[in-house]
Scaffold this motif. Structure first.
Motif, PDB file in Angstrom:
ATOM      1  N   ASP A 288     -54.280 -23.823 -70.580  1.00 42.16           N
ATOM      2  CA  ASP A 288     -54.247 -23.675 -69.125  1.00 42.16           C
ATOM      3  C   ASP A 288     -53.843 -22.259 -68.732  1.00 42.16           C
ATOM      4  N   ALA A 289     -52.897 -21.690 -69.476  1.00 42.25           N
ATOM      5  CA  ALA A 289     -52.453 -20.324 -69.180  1.00 42.25           C
ATOM      6  C   ALA A 289     -53.566 -19.319 -69.463  1.00 42.25           C
ATOM      7  N   ILE A 290     -54.325 -19.552 -70.535  1.00 43.80           N
ATOM      8  CA  ILE A 290     -55.469 -18.677 -70.835  1.00 43.80           C
ATOM      9  C   ILE A 290     -56.502 -18.768 -69.720  1.00 43.80           C
ATOM     10  N   ASP A 291     -56.809 -19.999 -69.293  1.00 46.97           N
ATOM     11  CA  ASP A 291     -57.797 -20.211 -68.234  1.00 46.97           C
ATOM     12  C   ASP A 291     -57.365 -19.566 -66.919  1.00 46.97           C
ATOM     13  N   ALA A 292     -56.038 -19.564 -66.670  1.00 43.40           N
ATOM     14  CA  ALA A 292     -55.524 -18.981 -65.431  1.00 43.40           C
ATOM     15  C   ALA A 292     -55.382 -17.470 -65.515  1.00 43.40           C
ATOM     16  N   GLY A 293     -55.539 -16.912 -66.723  1.00 42.53           N
ATOM     17  CA  GLY A 293     -55.441 -15.472 -66.900  1.00 42.53           C
ATOM     18  C   GLY A 293     -54.033 -14.942 -67.012  1.00 42.53           C
TER      19      GLY A 293
ATOM     20  N   ASN B 107     -50.095 -18.275 -81.593  1.00 51.30           N
ATOM     21  CA  ASN B 107     -48.673 -18.401 -81.874  1.00 51.30           C
ATOM     22  C   ASN B 107     -47.821 -17.521 -80.960  1.00 51.30           C
ATOM     23  N   ARG B 108     -48.179 -16.244 -80.841  1.00 48.92           N
ATOM     24  CA  ARG B 108     -47.369 -15.337 -80.032  1.00 48.92           C
ATOM     25  C   ARG B 108     -47.444 -15.651 -78.544  1.00 48.92           C
ATOM     26  N   ILE B 109     -48.604 -16.108 -78.069  1.00 48.31           N
ATOM     27  CA  ILE B 109     -48.719 -16.365 -76.633  1.00 48.31           C
ATOM     28  C   ILE B 109     -48.130 -17.715 -76.224  1.00 48.31           C
ATOM     29  N   GLN B 110     -47.562 -18.442 -77.184  1.00 49.70           N
ATOM     30  CA  GLN B 110     -46.749 -19.604 -76.815  1.00 49.70           C
ATOM     31  C   GLN B 110     -45.530 -19.194 -75.999  1.00 49.70           C
ATOM     32  N   THR B 111     -44.971 -18.025 -76.347  1.00 51.01           N
ATOM     33  CA  THR B 111     -43.682 -17.631 -75.781  1.00 51.01           C
ATOM     34  C   THR B 111     -43.700 -17.547 -74.263  1.00 51.01           C
ATOM     35  N   PRO B 112     -44.646 -16.807 -73.635  1.00 53.28           N
ATOM     36  CA  PRO B 112     -44.638 -16.791 -72.169  1.00 53.28           C
ATOM     37  C   PRO B 112     -44.870 -18.163 -71.549  1.00 53.28           C
ATOM     38  N   VAL B 113     -45.627 -19.028 -72.233  1.00 52.18           N
ATOM     39  CA  VAL B 113     -45.845 -20.382 -71.712  1.00 52.18           C
ATOM     40  C   VAL B 113     -44.548 -21.190 -71.781  1.00 52.18           C
ATOM     41  N   LEU B 114     -43.800 -21.034 -72.870  1.00 54.21           N
ATOM     42  CA  LEU B 114     -42.493 -21.685 -72.987  1.00 54.21           C
ATOM     43  C   LEU B 114     -41.554 -21.205 -71.886  1.00 54.21           C
ATOM     44  N   LEU B 115     -41.483 -19.898 -71.695  1.00 53.93           N
ATOM     45  CA  LEU B 115     -40.585 -19.351 -70.678  1.00 53.93           C
ATOM     46  C   LEU B 115     -40.989 -19.816 -69.284  1.00 53.93           C
ATOM     47  N   ASP B 116     -42.292 -19.881 -69.028  1.00 51.87           N
ATOM     48  CA  ASP B 116     -42.774 -20.346 -67.729  1.00 51.87           C
ATOM     49  C   ASP B 116     -42.448 -21.820 -67.527  1.00 51.87           C
TER      50      ASP B 116
END
Length: 302
Positions: free
Chosen positions: A96-101, A112-121
Motif C-alpha cells: 500500500d505504501a508503494i502504491d501511495a508513493g 526489507n529496508r522499506i519496512q521501516t518507514p511503514v512500521l514507523l507510520d
C-alpha cells in the motif's frame, strides 16, 4: 504454583521473566501493541502474553508489517491464530505504501529496508507508545546491545549509546508525546530455548519450520526457494531437496537449510549442534555488511 524453596527450571524462569515484562508493559504504557508475524519467536511471545492475562483476552492489538513477499504458509498461520484467539490484527502494508508513493521499491526487489518507514507510520497512526517483539540477543550482534525496554525518539530512531539502565529488572517506560519504547521480553532466550519452549508447552508453529521437500536453487551459498519472489537466474539449477527454515522473513532473502528434522525433537538436536545463528546462516539481509542490522535499527527497524 511453585512451592517455596523449589528452584525453577531454566525454561520456567525465562517464561516467568517474559510474563513479568509483558505485564510491566501493559501496566506502564497507555497504548501497547505486540508485533506478530507468524514466525516462531513472535508465536512464543504471543503464547507468553496469552498466559500472562488468562483467562482474560490479550489486552492489546497484534501488529504485522506485511511486505507482500511472505511465505504463504506463514500468512495462513498468522490469520488462523488471530481468528482462534479473537485478536485485533493491525496490518501495515508495504505494498500500500508503494502504491501511495510514500516508499520506493529497491532495484533488487527486496522490501526489507522499506519496512521501516511503514512500521514507523503504523506506530504513529495508531499512537502506539510501546511495541513488543520477539527479538533475542543471541540472533545478531546489534540485537545483543539492546535493553529489554529500548527507547526510541520522536523520529522512531535508536541510539545504542543512549539507553536506560535496567538494574534489578526495573524497567523505565516513561516517554514524551511522539516517543516510544520497543520491548523485547524474549531477550535472554536462545534459539534452543525457543524450541524447548515449543516442545514443552506444545506450541503450534507453521509447517515451514519442519523438514519438507521443496524446489530450491543455490544463491550466495544459500538454498533459496524457487517462487514468484525468488526467481532463479539463467545459470541457476533448480533442484528438489529436503529442507526446513530456521527463520521466516521475506521469501526474497530468507534461505532454507538442508535437513531431515521433521519433528521437534530432531530440530532441537540439530539446533544444539549448530554454531551459526539462524540469521547469520539463512538471512541475506544480514550479509550486506557487518553493521547491516545495527544500521537498520538506528533508522527505526525492530
Amino acid at each position: 504454583m511453585t512451592q517455596p524453596g523449589t528452584a525453577l527450571s531454566q525454561l520456567d524462569a525465562l517464561e516467568a521473566e517474559a510474563i513479568h515484562i509483558v505485564r510491566e508493559v501493559v501496566a506502564q504504557m497507555e497504548r501497547p501493541a505486540l508485533l506478530f508475524s507468524g514466525g516462531k519467536d513472535s508465536i512464543c511471545l504471543l503464547h507468553v502474553a496469552i498466559k500472562a492475562f488468562a483467562p482474560a483476552a490479550v489486552p492489546m492489538p497484534v501488529v504485522h508489517i506485511d511486505t507482500g513477499q511472505n511465505f504463504p504458509e506463514v500468512i495462513a498461520f498468522r490469520d488462523m491464530i488471530v481468528e482462534r484467539y479473537g485478536l485485533n490484527l493491525v496490518v501495515g502494508s508495504v505494498q500500500d505504501a508503494i502504491d501511495a508513493g510514500t516508499v520506493r521499491e529497491e532495484p533488487n526487489g527486496s522490501r526489507n529496508r522499506i519496512q521501516t518507514p511503514v512500521l514507523l507510520d503504523t506506530i504513529e497512526k495508531n499512537r502506539f507508545d510501546a511495541c513488543m517483539g520477539g527479538a533475542r540477543r543471541d540472533e545478531e550482534k546489534a540485537r545483543a546491545k539492546e535493553r529489554v525496554f529500548s527507547f526510541r525518539d520522536d523520529f522512531g530512531q535508536w541510539d545504542p549509546r543512549n539507553q536506560r539502565p535496567e538494574l534489578w529488572s526495573l524497567y523505565n517506560g516513561k516517554v514524551h508525546p511522539g516517543e516510544s519504547i520497543r520491548v523485547f521480553p524474549l531477550s535472554n532466550w536462545t534459539e534452543l530455548d525457543i524450541w524447548d519452549y515449543i516442545r514443552s508447552r506444545e506450541v503450534e508453529v507453521p509447517s515451514i519450520y519442519y523438514a519438507h521437500e521443496r524446489e530450491v536453487f543455490l544463491r550466495d551459498g544459500m538454498w533459496m526457494a524457487a517462487n514468484e519472489f525468488a526467481v532463479p537466474g539463467d545459470g541457476d539449477e533448480v533442484v528438489t531437496k529436503k529442507v526446513r527454515y530456521r527463520t521466516v522473513g521475506d521469501a526474497t532473502l530468507t534461505a532454507a537449510v538442508e535437513s531431515d528434522a521433521d519433528t521437534i525433537d530432531k530440530i532441537i538436536e540439530e539446533t544444539a549442534a549448530t554454531r551459526l545463528t539462524e540469521r547469520g546462516a539463512t538471512r541475506g539481509d544480514d550479509r550486506v555488511s557487518e553493521a547491516a542490522m545495527e544500521d537498520r535499527k538506528k533508522e527505526g527497524y525492530f
